[in-house]
Design a protein around this motif. Structure first.
Motif, PDB file in Angstrom:
ATOM      1  N   UNK A   1      45.702  75.237  74.711  1.00  0.00           N
ATOM      2  CA  UNK A   1      45.012  74.928  75.958  1.00  0.00           C
ATOM      3  C   UNK A   1      43.504  75.097  75.819  1.00  0.00           C
ATOM      4  N   UNK A   2      42.802  74.414  76.684  1.00  0.00           N
ATOM      5  CA  UNK A   2      41.358  74.565  76.779  1.00  0.00           C
ATOM      6  C   UNK A   2      40.998  74.422  78.255  1.00  0.00           C
ATOM      7  N   UNK A   3      40.169  75.333  78.737  1.00  0.00           N
ATOM      8  CA  UNK A   3      39.855  75.375  80.164  1.00  0.00           C
ATOM      9  C   UNK A   3      38.351  75.404  80.373  1.00  0.00           C
ATOM     10  N   UNK A   4      37.932  74.660  81.388  1.00  0.00           N
ATOM     11  CA  UNK A   4      36.527  74.608  81.773  1.00  0.00           C
ATOM     12  C   UNK A   4      36.392  75.180  83.177  1.00  0.00           C
ATOM     13  N   UNK A   5      35.522  76.167  83.326  1.00  0.00           N
ATOM     14  CA  UNK A   5      35.207  76.720  84.637  1.00  0.00           C
ATOM     15  C   UNK A   5      33.941  76.004  85.087  1.00  0.00           C
ATOM     16  N   UNK A   6      34.065  75.243  86.174  1.00  0.00           N
ATOM     17  CA  UNK A   6      32.968  74.406  86.659  1.00  0.00           C
ATOM     18  C   UNK A   6      32.471  74.982  87.982  1.00  0.00           C
ATOM     19  N   UNK A   7      31.172  75.268  88.039  1.00  0.00           N
ATOM     20  CA  UNK A   7      30.616  75.918  89.231  1.00  0.00           C
ATOM     21  C   UNK A   7      30.336  74.933  90.358  1.00  0.00           C
ATOM     22  N   UNK A   8      29.757  75.447  91.426  1.00  0.00           N
ATOM     23  CA  UNK A   8      29.498  74.665  92.642  1.00  0.00           C
ATOM     24  C   UNK A   8      28.520  73.521  92.418  1.00  0.00           C
TER      25      UNK A   8
ATOM     26  N   UNK B   1      28.385  72.317  86.968  1.00  0.00           N
ATOM     27  CA  UNK B   1      27.996  72.757  85.623  1.00  0.00           C
ATOM     28  C   UNK B   1      29.111  73.599  85.017  1.00  0.00           C
ATOM     29  N   UNK B   2      29.368  73.396  83.735  1.00  0.00           N
ATOM     30  CA  UNK B   2      30.363  74.204  83.028  1.00  0.00           C
ATOM     31  C   UNK B   2      29.736  75.569  82.770  1.00  0.00           C
ATOM     32  N   UNK B   3      30.286  76.588  83.426  1.00  0.00           N
ATOM     33  CA  UNK B   3      29.746  77.937  83.245  1.00  0.00           C
ATOM     34  C   UNK B   3      30.539  78.725  82.210  1.00  0.00           C
ATOM     35  N   UNK B   4      31.741  78.237  81.925  1.00  0.00           N
ATOM     36  CA  UNK B   4      32.547  78.904  80.904  1.00  0.00           C
ATOM     37  C   UNK B   4      33.536  77.901  80.323  1.00  0.00           C
ATOM     38  N   UNK B   5      33.702  77.983  79.022  1.00  0.00           N
ATOM     39  CA  UNK B   5      34.683  77.168  78.305  1.00  0.00           C
ATOM     40  C   UNK B   5      35.600  78.142  77.585  1.00  0.00           C
ATOM     41  N   UNK B   6      36.886  78.079  77.938  1.00  0.00           N
ATOM     42  CA  UNK B   6      37.847  79.001  77.349  1.00  0.00           C
ATOM     43  C   UNK B   6      38.727  78.213  76.391  1.00  0.00           C
ATOM     44  N   UNK B   7      38.630  78.537  75.125  1.00  0.00           N
ATOM     45  CA  UNK B   7      39.421  77.864  74.100  1.00  0.00           C
ATOM     46  C   UNK B   7      40.600  78.759  73.770  1.00  0.00           C
ATOM     47  N   UNK B   8      41.796  78.249  73.989  1.00  0.00           N
ATOM     48  CA  UNK B   8      42.995  79.021  73.737  1.00  0.00           C
ATOM     49  C   UNK B   8      43.556  79.618  75.008  1.00  0.00           C
ATOM     50  N   UNK B   9      44.611  80.375  74.819  1.00  0.00           N
ATOM     51  CA  UNK B   9      45.358  80.972  75.920  1.00  0.00           C
ATOM     52  C   UNK B   9      44.559  82.078  76.612  1.00  0.00           C
ATOM     53  N   UNK B  10      44.662  82.116  77.936  1.00  0.00           N
ATOM     54  CA  UNK B  10      44.002  83.150  78.734  1.00  0.00           C
ATOM     55  C   UNK B  10      45.053  83.814  79.624  1.00  0.00           C
ATOM     56  N   UNK B  11      44.878  85.096  79.884  1.00  0.00           N
ATOM     57  CA  UNK B  11      45.709  85.767  80.876  1.00  0.00           C
ATOM     58  C   UNK B  11      44.899  85.768  82.169  1.00  0.00           C
TER      59      UNK B  11
END
Length: 174
Positions: free
Chosen positions: A140-147, A150-160
């Protein structure tokens, strides 16, 4: 004669500029786009499995957790229970989770969604066009996109996703 040489030079310079522009355009289209932390999120528009039209342009002033996954990906499957619970908890606070699956097999995808009782919005991008527009090829890959989109965080791999640190990082964006 001098005028002919001058016209010839202008013509050759014009050809050189045109070729340079074509080379630049070609090189730019061949380069792989990879969205990283700090980049503006790449636009998309989908109709989710739940029947909702979602596009990135709908999220000004909101936080979006954009998760790329697949049912055949063990880390993705392992991550789903916590992401599902996170989505339920954070929806009340204004966070939207959108899961974009790159599954080719629609029946397997649908079975997984049903068996896992996924509560957040999902979309099957069988050609992985949206994933590719982000430069995502491993899951998995996840992008945290702010208001502001803008991508404020990119998480590569599994997250809890129920980790208090993760929840607090997201809450700070609200």
């Amino acid at each position: 004669m001098a005028q002919a040489k001058s016209s010839s030079r202008v013509y050759l310079v014009g050809i050189a500029i045109t070729l340079a522009a074509l080379f630049y355009i070609l090189a730019d289209t061949l380069s792989e786009r990879i969205v990283n932390q700090g980049d503006k999120a790449t636009g998309f528009s989908v109709k989710t499995d739940q029947g909702k039209d979602i596009s990135l342009s709908q999220f000004p002033g909101k936080v979006l957790v954009l998760n790329f996954w697949a049912s055949w990906c063990k880390p993705c499957v392992d991550e789903m229970p916590s992401l599902n619970e996170f989505a339920k908890r954070m929806e009340k606070e204004g966070v939207t989770v959108l899961g974009i699956s790159v599954d080719h097999d629609e029946a397997r995808y649908r079975k997984f969604l049903k068996d896992a009782n996924i509560a957040f919005q999902t979309y099957r991008d069988e050609k992985a066009d949206i994933a590719a527009s982000y430069g995502t090829y491993k899951y998995p890959e996840t992008y945290i996109i702010d208001k502001q989109g803008k991508v404020v965080e990119k998480i590569i791999g599994e997250e809890f996703w129920l980790n208090p640190n993760v929840i607090n990082r997201i809450r700070r964006l609200l």
